[in-house]
Design an enzyme around this catalytic site. Structure first.
Site, PDB file in Angstrom:
ATOM      1  CG  HIS A  25      58.844 -27.954  94.573  1.00 55.47           C
ATOM      2  ND1 HIS A  25      57.522 -28.372  95.287  1.00 55.47           N
ATOM      3  CD2 HIS A  25      57.784 -27.112  93.720  1.00 55.47           C
ATOM      4  CE1 HIS A  25      56.492 -28.322  94.506  1.00 55.47           C
ATOM      5  NE2 HIS A  25      56.241 -26.907  93.912  1.00 55.47           N
ATOM      6  CE  LYS A 170      50.038 -26.491  92.217  1.00 52.71           C
ATOM      7  NZ  LYS A 170      49.640 -25.009  91.812  1.00 52.71           N
ATOM      8  CE  LYS A 172      53.938 -27.483  90.279  1.00 49.01           C
ATOM      9  NZ  LYS A 172      53.115 -25.299  90.187  1.00 49.01           N
ATOM     10  CG  ASP A 204      50.049 -26.460  88.235  1.00 48.53           C
ATOM     11  OD1 ASP A 204      49.531 -25.798  86.557  1.00 48.53           O
ATOM     12  OD2 ASP A 204      50.396 -25.484  88.423  1.00 48.53           O
ATOM     13  CD  GLU A 230      47.691 -24.378  89.483  1.00 46.57           C
ATOM     14  OE1 GLU A 230      48.017 -23.022  89.931  1.00 46.57           O
ATOM     15  OE2 GLU A 230      47.616 -25.153  91.156  1.00 46.57           O
ATOM     16  CG  ASP A 255      49.008 -19.479  88.876  1.00 45.71           C
ATOM     17  OD1 ASP A 255      48.753 -18.458  89.262  1.00 45.71           O
ATOM     18  OD2 ASP A 255      49.620 -20.242  88.945  1.00 45.71           O
ATOM     19  CE  LYS A 279      51.694 -18.319  91.881  1.00 46.06           C
ATOM     20  NZ  LYS A 279      51.073 -19.465  91.034  1.00 46.06           N
ATOM     21  CD  GLU A 333      48.607 -24.497  95.030  1.00 46.92           C
ATOM     22  OE1 GLU A 333      49.526 -24.252  95.536  1.00 46.92           O
ATOM     23  OE2 GLU A 333      47.687 -24.559  94.298  1.00 46.92           O
TER      24      GLU A 333
END
Length: 379
Positions: A25, A170, A172, A204, A230, A255, A279, A333
């Site tokens: 990831h 989403k 990255k 993001d 984001e 974020d 979060k 998410e």
């Protein structure tokens, strides 16, 4: 009936777990192949145990903490504040944490969740009831693909649509060349659009672009059909974030800029975002998350149930929070357990039809699978 003696925190235990991911990831500066998780167990004198997780998204590059630093902070400094007190003193305990440890919100969140779980179990109610009660039983789910080549991204999106009904994804950015990254996302958006599938895409950048880079490439991404940006620029540059929010014409989500209720207030005052990512880990737990969501909601900002790639206990905690918080109006998410090769609870969260559903049962609604936990425990 539980007595005050049954509610006393008898001991706090921690262990480090290393859980392999089903695929790498990629973040803006780091690619994870496993998720280190600090499992915190709060044992009450009446025999009830609650569980929380200390998790950061991709290691200490994000917020300065790691599973290893959290273990030291919990064992040496936070556990002594907890032991001997009643778990229904939770708010007071969290307040007293501030007298012995500054910041370290991810470590504090693990203790907050474990105490909520233990307290709710003694009452035989879900954690959601301790957070205000039922608002919803499920929440929309966005799946994050990380940084993936075009064909791999298309394959994963197709698989998630077929198996989970997911319609929001989403990706990255920020790790590579902005022009190449932008062309990659635009090509993916075009591929999906030409397929006739109704799919929402968001990106993001993990705060890695400067102002000029964002002003150059975000309009191109907007033209490609990306529906949310984001944290494109550094967390402290609220003036830049406000400029992007007002100029680009696509919603911007803060974020990294929001790691406390005070940060949420600063974003509101600066008019720096349309959406706030909540979060529960980065904010220091469920109590602080409720404050941040209330501030954002009072100003008319949407709130999103974000993830630090928690395991099952941490994800369930964020799900209980989202299902008890009216301000969470921009989906979630909360897919962390699905990124793990294996789980370590006896029950699994229900992901289907594009949503994740609240588990039934007291506390977080999940029980540990001790064989799996022992297997994943770091020696």
């Amino acid at each position: 009936m539980n007595t005050d003696a049954d509610l006393r925190i008898e001991r706090v235990e921690t262990r480090l777990l290393d859980i392999p991911l089903f695929r790498p990831h990629g973040f803006a500066t780091y690619t994870a192949t496993a998720q280190p998780i600090l499992l915190v167990s709060v044992h009450l004198s009446g025999g009830v145990t609650g569980y929380g997780e200390g998790v950061v998204p991709g290691g200490p590059w994000w917020g300065g903490e790691s599973a290893e630093t959290m273990q030291v902070i919990v064992e040496r400094y936070l556990a002594p504040v907890m032991v001997g007190r009643q778990v229904n003193e939770l708010a007071g305990i969290m307040q007293d944490f501030e007298a012995v440890v500054a910041n370290m919100r991810f470590a504090k969140a693990a203790c907050d969740v474990a105490m909520h779980d233990a307290w709710a179990r003694t009452l035989d109610v879900p954690v959601r009831d301790l957070l205000g009660g039922r608002v919803r039983d499920e929440i929309d789910l966005t799946w994050a693909l990380g940084v993936l080549p075009l064909e791999e991204a298309v394959a994963e999106i197709t698989e998630r649509m077929e198996t989970m009904g997911t319609r929001s994804f989403k990706l990255k950015m920020g790790a590579g060349d902005p022009d190449r990254d932008t062309r990659r996302i635009a090509s993916l958006a075009a591929r999906l659009r030409n397929s006739g599938e109704e799919v929402g895409l968001r990106i993001d950048v993990n705060a890695r672009w400067d102002r000029l880079t964002a002003l150059r490439y975000l309009p191109r991404l907007a033209d490609a059909g990306v529906e949310l940006f984001e944290q494109p620029t550094p967390a402290h540059e609220l003036d830049t974030l406000r400029e992007l929010t007002t100029r680009i014409g696509v919603p911007v989500m803060a974020d990294e800029s929001v790691c406390s209720p005070a940060d949420a207030l600063a974003v509101v005052q600066a008019k720096a975002a349309d959406v706030v990512a909540i979060k529960t880990t980065k904010l220091g737990g469920l109590l602080e998350s409720k404050k941040a969501a209330a501030i954002a909601g009072a100003a008319g900002l949407a709130c999103h149930g974000a993830t630090s790639l928690e395991g099952p206990f941490g994800t369930a905690a964020s799900l209980h929070f989202a299902c008890a918080t009216p301000e969470i109006t921009f989906g979630s998410e909360l897919f962390g357990p699905l990124l793990l090769k294996e789980s370590y609870t006896t029950e699994q969260l229900d992901y289907s039809d594009g949503v994740v559903r609240l588990p039934e049962g007291p506390g977080l609604g999940l029980e540990p699978d001790w064989d799996k936990i022992e297997h994943f425990t770091r020696q």
